[in-house]
Design a protein around this motif. Structure first.
Motif, short mmCIF file in Angstrom:
data_model
loop_
_atom_site.label_atom_id
_atom_site.label_comp_id
_atom_site.label_asym_id
_atom_site.label_seq_id
_atom_site.Cartn_x
_atom_site.Cartn_y
_atom_site.Cartn_z
N VAL A 46 0.86 -1.28 -0.03
CA VAL A 46 -0.04 -0.05 -0.02
C VAL A 46 0.90 1.21 -0.09
O VAL A 46 0.86 2.11 -0.63
N ASP A 47 2.05 1.43 0.84
CA ASP A 47 2.97 2.55 1.08
C ASP A 47 3.47 2.76 -0.74
O ASP A 47 3.82 3.75 -0.79
N ALA A 48 3.82 1.59 -1.06
CA ALA A 48 4.34 1.72 -2.35
C ALA A 48 3.65 2.17 -3.63
O ALA A 48 3.79 2.21 -4.73
N GLY A 49 2.23 2.17 -3.21
CA GLY A 49 1.11 2.82 -4.28
C GLY A 49 0.56 1.47 -5.09
O GLY A 49 -0.10 1.57 -6.24
N VAL A 50 0.81 0.14 -4.52
CA VAL A 50 0.50 -1.09 -5.37
C VAL A 50 -1.21 -1.13 -4.94
O VAL A 50 -1.79 -0.97 -3.96
N VAL A 89 -4.46 -3.13 -4.12
CA VAL A 89 -4.90 -4.19 -3.38
C VAL A 89 -6.17 -4.27 -3.55
O VAL A 89 -7.06 -3.46 -3.52
N VAL A 90 -6.57 -5.70 -4.09
CA VAL A 90 -8.09 -6.15 -4.27
C VAL A 90 -8.12 -7.32 -2.97
O VAL A 90 -7.23 -8.36 -3.09
N THR A 91 -9.00 -7.22 -2.11
CA THR A 91 -9.18 -8.35 -1.14
C THR A 91 -10.24 -9.27 -1.51
O THR A 91 -11.27 -8.79 -2.21
N LEU A 92 -10.47 -10.36 -0.82
CA LEU A 92 -11.36 -11.21 -0.94
C LEU A 92 -11.87 -11.65 0.44
O LEU A 92 -11.33 -12.14 1.47
N ALA A 152 -12.18 1.11 1.70
CA ALA A 152 -12.29 0.99 0.38
C ALA A 152 -11.92 2.28 -0.60
O ALA A 152 -12.42 3.29 -0.01
N GLY A 153 -11.12 2.21 -1.51
CA GLY A 153 -10.76 3.32 -2.27
C GLY A 153 -9.44 4.02 -1.72
O GLY A 153 -8.96 4.91 -2.63
N LYS A 154 -9.01 3.67 -0.68
CA LYS A 154 -7.73 4.10 -0.02
C LYS A 154 -6.53 3.23 0.12
O LYS A 154 -6.10 2.93 -0.81
N GLU A 155 -6.86 2.24 1.30
CA GLU A 155 -5.90 1.09 1.15
C GLU A 155 -6.00 0.04 0.20
O GLU A 155 -5.16 -0.50 -0.12
N TYR A 156 -7.20 -0.30 0.09
CA TYR A 156 -7.59 -1.28 -1.00
C TYR A 156 -8.62 -0.74 -2.04
O TYR A 156 -9.54 0.14 -1.77
N GLY A 159 -8.73 -4.64 -10.11
CA GLY A 159 -7.57 -3.91 -10.12
C GLY A 159 -7.01 -3.17 -11.50
O GLY A 159 -6.30 -2.06 -11.33
N VAL A 160 -7.21 -3.96 -12.64
CA VAL A 160 -6.63 -3.23 -13.82
C VAL A 160 -7.60 -1.91 -14.01
O VAL A 160 -6.90 -0.56 -14.25
N LEU A 161 -8.78 -1.84 -13.84
CA LEU A 161 -9.59 -0.39 -14.07
C LEU A 161 -9.01 0.64 -12.97
O LEU A 161 -8.97 1.74 -13.28
N SER A 162 -8.88 0.04 -11.83
CA SER A 162 -8.28 1.13 -10.70
C SER A 162 -6.88 1.54 -11.11
O SER A 162 -6.85 2.69 -11.11
N THR A 163 -6.10 0.89 -11.90
CA THR A 163 -4.78 1.34 -12.14
C THR A 163 -4.95 2.35 -13.32
O THR A 163 -4.14 3.18 -13.43
N LEU A 164 -5.85 2.10 -14.25
CA LEU A 164 -6.25 2.98 -15.10
C LEU A 164 -7.07 4.36 -14.93
O LEU A 164 -7.30 4.96 -15.86
N GLY A 165 -7.15 4.47 -13.46
CA GLY A 165 -7.73 5.66 -13.00
C GLY A 165 -9.35 5.53 -12.82
O GLY A 165 -9.82 6.61 -12.72
#
Length: 215
Positions: free
Chosen positions: A1-5, A7-10, A19-23, A175-181
């Protein structure tokens, strides 16, 4: 999270994450619906009523606790399903003694609920040791052992499953959609369904996609 990765949780995200912050999002299913469907399977198998033993995980595990309680509430909503005992389970790999004690204390039991497929194996071992082929098992999570039992009229009569393959597919897309903004909802549900001998092959494909059907 600190590195900006991203995260999607199950099922069960860390409690102080947002949601929307740490994951990005949490993948889950409706425990209330899953419990209701599994209880319906018991009611359909025993329309004149049944004596049920309920084994539950005696640990703080919100996802497991919620679905166990959902099944219990749904089963008790049928006036003719009698819950004869509620037994705590500490170690999922050591359930045979619990099930053996149930059979001794409640010889008229007809159905035993196991939290998932691993504890169900302990229940099965107890039934085999006692020569009780008249007692059935219901549990969450479709597994290869359950498939074998349902195809051979073994003790496992019904399992509750979710769309496991869809979890992975949707989580990847999120995860992909979030990475794309793009904005992703903080909670995404997949469907659940009951598996019996009537639909076991179709249910396996729906749950696991291209993973081969157990032989």
């Amino acid at each position: 999270v600190d590195a900006g990765v991203k995260v999607v949780t199950l099922i069960q995200p860390i409690e102080d994450w947002e949601a929307g912050k740490e994951y990005v999002t949490n993948m889950n299913y409706s425990t209330a619906k899953a419990g209701k469907l599994l209880a319906e399977a018991v009611h359909e198998r025993y329309p004149d009523g049944a004596k049920l033993a309920w084994i539950y995980l005696d640990q703080h595990s919100p996802s497991n606790n919620a679905r166990e309680e959902a099944f219990l509430a749904a089963a008790q909503s049928y006036g003719n399903i009698e819950v004869v005992t509620k037994e705590p389970m500490g170690n999922p790999l050591d359930v045979q003694p619990i099930a053996s004690a149930i059979l001794q204390k409640h010889p008229d039991v007809q159905v035993i609920f196991a939290p998932w497929d691993v504890p169900a194996q302990g229940v099965e071992a107890a039934l085999t040791a006692a020569g009780r082929d008249d007692v059935k098992i219901v549990n969450y999570d479709l597994g290869a052992q359950g498939v074998a039992h349902m195809l051979s009229d073994g003790p496992i009569m019904a399992q509750q499953s979710s769309q496991v393959y869809e979890w992975g597919r949707t989580a990847t897309m999120a995860g992909v959609l979030s990475t794309l903004g793009e904005t992703v909802p903080g909670l995404l549900y997949v469907a659940t369904f009951t598996v019996t001998s009537d639909n076991v092959e179709e249910a396996w494909e729906l749950a696991y996609g291209s993973i081969p059907f157990p032989q």
